[in-house]
Design an enzyme around this catalytic site. Structure first.
Site, PDB file in Angstrom:
ATOM      1  CE  LYS A   1      -8.945  -1.255  -6.819  1.00 36.01           C
ATOM      2  NZ  LYS A   1      -8.167  -0.481  -5.828  1.00 36.01           N
TER       3      LYS A   1
ATOM      4  CB  SER B   1      -7.002  -3.132  -3.151  1.00 38.71           C
ATOM      5  OG  SER B   1      -7.171  -1.792  -3.560  1.00 38.71           O
TER       6      SER B   1
ATOM      7  CB  SER C   1      -4.664   0.169  -3.447  1.00 42.87           C
ATOM      8  OG  SER C   1      -4.942  -0.631  -2.333  1.00 42.87           O
TER       9      SER C   1
HETATM   10  N1  GLN Z   1      -3.540  -2.162   1.860  1.00 41.20           N
HETATM   11  C1  GLN Z   1      -4.234  -1.055   2.418  1.00 41.20           C
HETATM   12  C2  GLN Z   1      -5.526  -1.536   3.030  1.00 41.20           C
HETATM   13  O1  GLN Z   1      -5.705  -2.695   3.092  1.00 41.20           O
HETATM   14  C3  GLN Z   1      -4.482   0.000   1.384  1.00 41.20           C
HETATM   15  C4  GLN Z   1      -5.570  -0.356   0.453  1.00 41.20           C
HETATM   16  C5  GLN Z   1      -5.833   0.696  -0.562  1.00 41.20           C
HETATM   17  O2  GLN Z   1      -4.992   1.558  -0.833  1.00 41.20           O
HETATM   18  N2  GLN Z   1      -7.027   0.655  -1.112  1.00 41.20           N
HETATM   19  O3  GLN Z   1      -6.351  -0.796   3.447  1.00 41.20           O
END
Ligand code: GLN
Length: 484
Positions: free
Chosen positions: A76, A151, A175
């Protein structure tokens, strides 16, 4: 080649059925041909990948190869990689090449893994659909009009489309698990502190955790074996022994006590997703598990608590991007204040700016007690719910996400609807517990994830529980059409 497990690939590399250079070329060719449809990679590092593959081939030939020698993976784009751009999905870091490798990157490299490139992601890991990336959205390989989740959506799409053998991801509120669910793959977010955060760009430091997106629990175990463990460079890294995750995969699960939180099966859950998750739980009963309803009474508060704590931490973490030391700098600043303001306004996208503003607000004098302190107190109650539940059960199961993958653009104008995607995953991060998502029966051709939550440092148990299911089912083997 791309449908083999990591263990099979490792064995065939040792038998010289093919070399790592051949395997790496094969994946690079797939990326060049197929990623136009997905946009799952931000950077492809062909040259350094082939050089690493050559080194792996030599190590294999000389008999001193690491366990992942020659296996092509992706990171990532939140993990710093020396020599390959680390953008974090943001214009702010579009010009940033880190001078060092993150610990996770370093450890996987030491195990011999080959890095094909860096995967697309929501900007600074803020999002659930991969639509906030400066590099454009990622498309779900099962249906190009739908999101891959976020994400870590680039990692999830790349693994599902067999553009790499496995990939790293990070999970602050879901995410790893949510994109794994939406793309039909296996994802594990370890216990907070299990994998080092050093060199991983910080979003919300008390929640962020590195983990793996792979096609099976067995493949995930191969990577986690190398990634997990104490790192003195990360002050929140846990100094707790790391068991051999691959060794534990086949342990018997007869008598496993599964808790089903009633709060995870209520309003908001697509009934077809619920049915698919229930069928998977019946499969566990056939494998000898015992199922019991439990309650996590404070879990409905997890989304509101998260949207105080995470923005607060992000507003502080992202203060370092000021256009001075590195990252985007505006043209011709009038003075220092203009430099800060314009560099940040130009470098950050809308969602990041929204979070920085919310975070600054909840931390400001007069509001700190009302929002931040209150949220921290509720966070404790949420963690206590799990502690109580784990007195009676070994693992907790439920859906990973309330729906299957939604259409691109469907939730971009409604941040709250977007935030509710993580309704079942966020509590785990607030408590610091490990969680997984594994594919179960799809709905209308779209993947569905079963979430498995364990007690602290029970990653081996989670992978074992997931592996036993994957031993008797085939949901994890399905490939999206056009990517077989
Ligand atoms: N969807 C969540 C957010 O927008 C979690 C994102 C994540 O786990 N990095 O913060």
């Amino acid at each position: 080649m791309q449908n083999k497990s990591i263990a099979q690939m490792a064995a065939e590399l040792r038998l010289r059925t093919y070399s790592s250079v051949e395997l790496t070329r094969h994946y690079l060719e797939r990326i060049a041909r197929l990623d136009r449809r997905l946009n799952s990679f931000i950077s492809v590092a062909s040259e350094s990948a082939l050089a690493a593959a050559e080194r792996a081939d030599r190590a294999i030939a000389s008999g001193d190869a690491g366990p992942l020698a020659g296996i092509p993976i992706a990171h990532k784009d939140i993990f710093c990689t020396a020599g390959i751009k680390t953008s974090c999905g943001s214009r702010m870091l579009d010009n940033f090449v880190a001078p060092y490798d993150a610990t996770v990157v370093e450890r996987l490299a030491a195990a011999g893994a080959v890095v094909l490139g860096k995967t697309n992601m929501d900007e600074f890991a803020m999002g659930s659909s991969n639509e906030t990336s400066y590099y454009g959205p990622v498309h779900n390989p099962w249906d190009a009009d739908r999101v891959p989740g976020g994400s870590s959506g680039g990692s999830a799409a790349a693994v599902a489309a067999r553009l790499c053998a496995a990939a790293t991801g990070t999970d602050t509120g879901g995410s790893i698990r949510q994109p794994a669910a939406l793309c039909g793959i296996t994802g594990i977010k370890p216990t907070y502190g299990r994998c080092s955060r050093w060199g991983m760009i910080a979003f919300a430091s008390s929640l962020d955790q590195a983990g793996v997106l792979a096609r099976s629990a067995a493949d995930a175990a191969c990577l986690l074996d190398e990634m997990a463990g104490f790192d003195p460079r990360d002050s929140t890294s846990a100094d707790v022994d790391v068991p051999d995750y691959v060794d534990a995969l086949d342990d018997d699960i007869a008598g496993l006590r599964i808790g089903l939180p009633k709060e995870y099966f209520g309003e908001g859950l697509d009934p077809r997703v619920a049915a698919s998750v229930q069928d998977a739980i019946k499969e566990y009963e056939r494998l000898g598990a015992k199922v019991k309803e439990i309650s996590l009474p404070n879990s409905p508060l997890s989304v509101p608590v998260y949207y105080v704590v995470a923005p607060a931490e992000c507003s502080s973490n992202l203060a370092r991007f000021d256009g001075v030391r590195y990252g985007h700098r505006c043209e011709n600043p009038k003075d220092l204040e203009d430099l800060y303001k314009r560099s940040r306004a130009e470098g950050f996208g809308a969602e990041v700016q929204r979070r920085v503003m919310i975070g600054t607000y909840v931390l400001s004098a007069g509001y700190y007690d009302a929002y931040y302190l209150k949220a921290q107190k509720i966070r404790h109650l949420i963690a206590d719910d799990f502690t109580r539940a784990f007195e009676d059960v070994d693992v907790i199961m439920g859906p990973t996400a309330p729906t299957t993958a939604f259409e691109l653009g469907a939730k971009m104008d409604d941040p709250v609807a977007m935030y509710l995607n993580d309704i079942y995953t966020i509590a785990t991060n607030l408590a610091g517990l490990p969680g997984m998502s594994i594919p179960v029966e799809p709905v209308d051709g779209l993947p569905v994830g079963l979430q498995i939550i364990g007690n602290y440092f029970q990653e081996a148990r989670l992978l074992n529980v997931a592996h036993r299911f994957q031993h008797v089912t085939h949901w994890h083997q399905g490939a999206p059409s056009g990517f077989e």
